[in-house]
Each structure stands twice: as C-alpha cells, then as structure tokens.
Design an enzyme around this catalytic site. Structure first.
Site, short mmCIF file in Angstrom:
data_model
loop_
_atom_site.label_atom_id
_atom_site.label_comp_id
_atom_site.label_asym_id
_atom_site.label_seq_id
_atom_site.Cartn_x
_atom_site.Cartn_y
_atom_site.Cartn_z
N HIS A 100 -6.95 -5.77 -0.70
CA HIS A 100 -6.85 -5.21 -0.78
C HIS A 100 -5.28 -5.92 -0.06
O HIS A 100 -5.28 -6.45 0.83
CB HIS A 100 -6.28 -3.90 0.08
CG HIS A 100 -5.51 -3.25 0.32
ND1 HIS A 100 -5.35 -2.36 -0.43
CD2 HIS A 100 -4.74 -2.31 1.41
CE1 HIS A 100 -3.99 -1.27 0.00
NE2 HIS A 100 -4.09 -1.61 1.21
N ASP A 156 -8.96 -4.76 -5.74
CA ASP A 156 -8.33 -3.59 -4.98
C ASP A 156 -9.32 -2.42 -4.11
O ASP A 156 -9.08 -1.51 -4.92
CB ASP A 156 -6.58 -3.14 -5.07
CG ASP A 156 -6.09 -3.05 -3.75
OD1 ASP A 156 -7.17 -1.81 -2.89
OD2 ASP A 156 -5.60 -3.39 -3.51
N SER A 182 0.87 -0.81 0.27
CA SER A 182 0.06 0.32 -0.15
C SER A 182 0.92 1.73 0.12
O SER A 182 2.02 1.67 -0.91
CB SER A 182 -1.21 0.33 0.96
OG SER A 182 -2.27 0.39 1.32
#
Length: 523
Positions: A491, A464, A237
């Site tokens: 995710h 995602d 991320s």
C-alpha cells in the site's frame, strides 16, 4: 512568489538551524502576509502569525513522541473556524510541524503532507520523511498537520475509552448472527454514534464540520499562513481524496500534487468497501503463493488447501481465544485485524506466517501485536484517536447505508470478495454506526471536474490491497493527471526507497516535469 517572512524572536537570540546557519531560537513568532486569494470574512485566519516552538509536547502516541524528537523540527498550532459558515464563532486548533528546507537559497516552498486514514496524524509522517530524500529536504520545508479532530489538534474526536476499545475487541459478538445478536450489534452501533457526539467537545457541531470539505479549507489557511502562494502537496491513501477535493475547491491555488494510493472518486462507500475486500483477497493470495513455497508455511505447501488451513486456524478463536499474556487473549476479530495489517506490505509476511504458526500452539502474541499496530494501541494500553476519526469522517463524507436489505447485500458481497475474511456464518443485515450518525453527510461520490488544473502525478500499485490499482487510473483521468504504475503488492510507495518511483516524483515536485504517460516501475 513566496511572501517575505518577518521574524520576531521572543528572546532575540539565535541557535543553529538545520542548514548550519544562524536561525531563530525557539519559540519565535513568524508573520507572513497572506499569500494568494483570501475568502471574504476569513482574513484573520489567513493572516495569522504562527508561534513556532519545540515539538516535544505534540506527540500523542509512543511512535509520534519518538519521531518528534528528531533535530531541526518546529511545531505550532494553527487556528481555524469550527464552522466556516460562521467565521466569527467557535474556533479550533490544528497541530502543525515543519522541518525547514536545508538549502534556503534554493528553497521552493512548503511540501504539505497527509498520510491518509482518515484519522492518521500527520506530524510524525512529515518528520519521518524529511530525511528520506536529500533533494526534497533541500528544496522544501516538510510540513505535516494533524487534521481537525486528530492527534495534537484540539479538540480531538473521542468516542470510546481505552478500556471500552479493549472490551469491544475481545468480545467477538459480531459472530452471533441470531436475531438477538443482530439486534445487539445494531444497538451497539447506535450507542457508539451517541457516544461520539457526547464525548467530543462541541458535540454534533464538531462532527458536522469534520469531513474532507472542511479539511481542505484548513489546508488553504495553512498554505497562506506559511507564506506559500501555491500549494505543493503529497497525499497518501485517503490523503488523495483530500488532494482531489482541494483541487476542486481551490484549483487556482495548486502548484503540484503527488497522490499515492488513490481512492476512486466516483465509487460509493459500498462499492469502495467491496473493492477493498477484493484488494485484500488478492494480497492474501499473493501471501499464500509466497508462504506455500516456504518450509515452515503455517498453511502447508498446497495452495489449493491454504484457505481451508487458514480458516481452521482462525475461526476457532471465536469460541476459544488464544493466550497472549498480561491478561489479554486474541479474539477472532483481533486475529483477522492482525492479518489485514500484515497484508499492507510484503515486509510483514514473515511476521504473519510466524503469527499463524503460533496459533497452532494456542499462542497469539504476534497477531495481537499486528492488530495493536493497526489500531494504534501503545504498550501502556492507550489508543490514538485514529479509529474514532476514521468512522466520524467516513460517516460525514459519504452517503450512509440505512436500509437493512442493502446492508445484507453489502455484507454478502464483501464475504464473496474476500473469502479469507469469511467467518463461516451467513451474512446479516447489521447496520454500522453511520446509519445512526447524528449529523448529515456533506459529500457525494463524483468524478472531479477541474478545468485548468496543473497536471498532477497519481501513483498506483498493481497489488495495493487497500486502494485498488484501478482507482489510480480513475483519479488520474478525472483530474487530467498522469498515472505512474508500480508493480508490487503493498500500500503506497513514494519515498519508500524505490529509485524509479522516487526519481519521477522528486523530478515532478522540484521541476514540475511529469513522467511519460504509461511509465511503470518495479521493485
């Protein structure tokens, strides 16, 4: 080549290490010759000894404390400058965890891991991942660090007290779109920015040197202190932004990078938030498609009516919060936060459906627990610093929205991109805390340009919700890397038990062999 390690055990005694061989008893001091180039003036940091000890005192949340109880873990603090332009000035300390490689003869080096955020603590992530894949565990020391301002690092960013956070979550004042309500929200945003500076040690100096620009310099100090000539890195991320920024700043120090769940480096914060809204809307739609096929779906069996059913359940919470117990009640804000948390992974959809069914009985325990998970609130009412650091890094990393007209346009676009999060009120020109941040931003959106960078592996998931799939392609293209596609709604995915993804990533990290361009994996 990794520099030789000189061990100076405090007690001179030995214990059993993770590979069953004799190893140093904790605590012990480890001194590595600085590996790789050392920027002028930073010699004392790059060549510092590390005193490794047990990790029991490094956990800051219930989850962290549990994860850090695992066998074979070592922890230390790394000293770095508060301000890299003033290396002789104030210093801060970063919490670092290591789980040594189990096969010392085949050890490649350290695998430095960042879980994202910004603001997420990295020690527990490294501890949890260390036993997931035997090949990586054998070949790499798993290393996690709490970035500056986070978790076990000192000092931490402190904005609101635990009681103030609870109060803010419960009041739902963002639903007041009257001129007075908007003015009140702007005043709260300004006050929040002021509190962050007032409550954080070193004040504005800390806030000014908190962003990605400084975190990557910390990582390079860590790399050298660990004795690694080149960095092997795994970022999830926001951790992909750390990775790409490190690559730009220290291209000659990169060995390999896996970047999973990419942020698009070229998008402005406004574009990012709108794209993320669209990503969560797609995840919500996927949830609806699953839920309406279940007999107990809280939103009924008609997909066309599911959004209305959802709004009918959550919007009334603004006036009539649901009961939770222990003196707490579920607000509209907490309910939608809990929904967003559940949309990060299909594994939480059952819980989301249960929580929505509970709302029909004016009960909010499940959605509140999901919101607490998102906001990292422990059962005793204490919070991690993640949300404060998230805001602080976001405000210093990128340009801010300070024009009310632009804020109005952004809020309108967001409601259009994510209609499930539309509270039923017209968009307003409310500014966020970044508009009042007391220090300037230190970064700008841009496409990376890193000639000669070793090829990196970017992993992107088609569904995602937090980091849209297209961002992975943009980052891979910018860095000249290879994109690996995972077809699912969640995710991030690497080291989460998908044989196809894990096999490709492990092969790359150990042997520097990338998967073929266009490789796609599925559950």
């Amino acid at each position: 080549m990794t520099a030789s390690i000189l061990l100076a055990s405090v007690a001179g005694a030995c214990t059993t290490s993770v590979d069953g061989e004799a190893g140093p008893r904790l605590p012990f001091e480890e001194q590595n010759e600085p590996a790789g180039p050392v920027p002028p003036g930073l010699e004392q940091f790059y060549g510092q000894p590390l005193t490794w000890e047990g990790c029991a005192d490094y956990g800051r949340t219930d989850y962290d404390e549990q994860a850090l109880r695992a066998d074979g873990l070592q922890c230390t603090h790394l000293t770095v400058p508060l301000d890299y332009t003033k290396p002789d000035g104030d210093t801060i300390e970063l919490g670092v965890l290591r789980r040594p490689a189990t096969d010392r003869d085949q050890r490649i080096g350290s695998l430095v891991i960042n879980p994202g955020g910004p603001g997420a603590a990295g020690l527990s992530t490294a501890a949890a991942l260390a036993d997931v894949n035997d090949t990586l565990a054998a070949r790499f020391d798993f290393v996690g660090f709490d970035p500056r301002g986070v978790g076990s690092s000192e000092p931490t960013v402190e904005c609101l007290s635990d009681e103030e956070i609870d109060e803010e979550r419960a009041d739902d004042d963002e639903l007041d779109v009257s001129p007075e309500g908007v003015a009140n929200l702007d005043a709260e945003a300004k006050e929040y920015a002021q509190k962050c500076a007032a409550n954080t040690e070193f004040g504005t100096a800390m806030l000014a040197n908190l962003g990605t620009r400084d975190v990557v310099k910390d990582i390079d100090v860590l790399r050298a202190a660990l004795g690694d000539e080149k960095l092997t890195y795994l970022g999830y991320s926001y951790g992909t932004r750390i990775g790409s920024t490190y690559a730009e700043t220290f291209p000659g120090n990169v060995r390999a990078m896996v970047l999973d769940g990419a942020l698009d480096p070229s998008k402005t914060p406004v574009e990012e938030v709108v794209a993320q809204g669209a990503g969560f809307q797609k995840a919500f739609d996927d949830f609806v498609a699953w839920c309406t096929g279940e007999d107990d779906c809280a939103l009924g069996r008609d997909k066309g009516q599911a959004l209305k059913q959802f709004h009918d359940l959550v919007r009334p919470l603004g006036e009539n919060p649901a009961e939770v117990g222990d003196g707490r009640r579920l607000s509209y804000e907490d309910a939608t936060t809990g929904v967003v948390q559940a949309l990060y992974s299909e594994q939480l959809w059952e819980h989301l459906n249960s929580g929505l069914n509970e709302l029909k009985q004016n009960e909010g325990a499940t959605l509140m627990s999901l919101a607490d998970l998102y906001l990292e609130r422990d059962p005793d009412g204490t919070y991690s610093t993640t949300q404060d650091v998230f805001t602080a890094v976001r405000c210093v990393d990128d340009p801010r929205v300070t024009d009310p007209d632009e804020a109005l346009a952004v809020n309108r676009e967001y409601k259009e991109a994510a209609p499930f999060l539309d509270d039923g009120n017209p968009p307003t020109a409310v500014l966020d805390a970044c508009a009042y941040w007391p220090v300037p931003n230190t970064g700008e959106p841009h496409v990376p340009d890193v000639p000669g960078l070793p090829a990196v592996l970017v992993i992107s998931t088609t569904g995602d919700p937090a980091t849209p799939y297209e961002a992975g392609g943009a980052l891979a293209e910018g860095l000249g890397g290879v994109l690996l596609t995972y077809e699912a709604t969640q995710h991030t995915v690497f080291l989460q038990d998908n044989e196809c993804v894990d096999g490709a990533g492990v092969k790359y990290l150990t042997d520097l062999e990338l998967p073929a361009e266009g490789t796609r994996c599925s559950p």
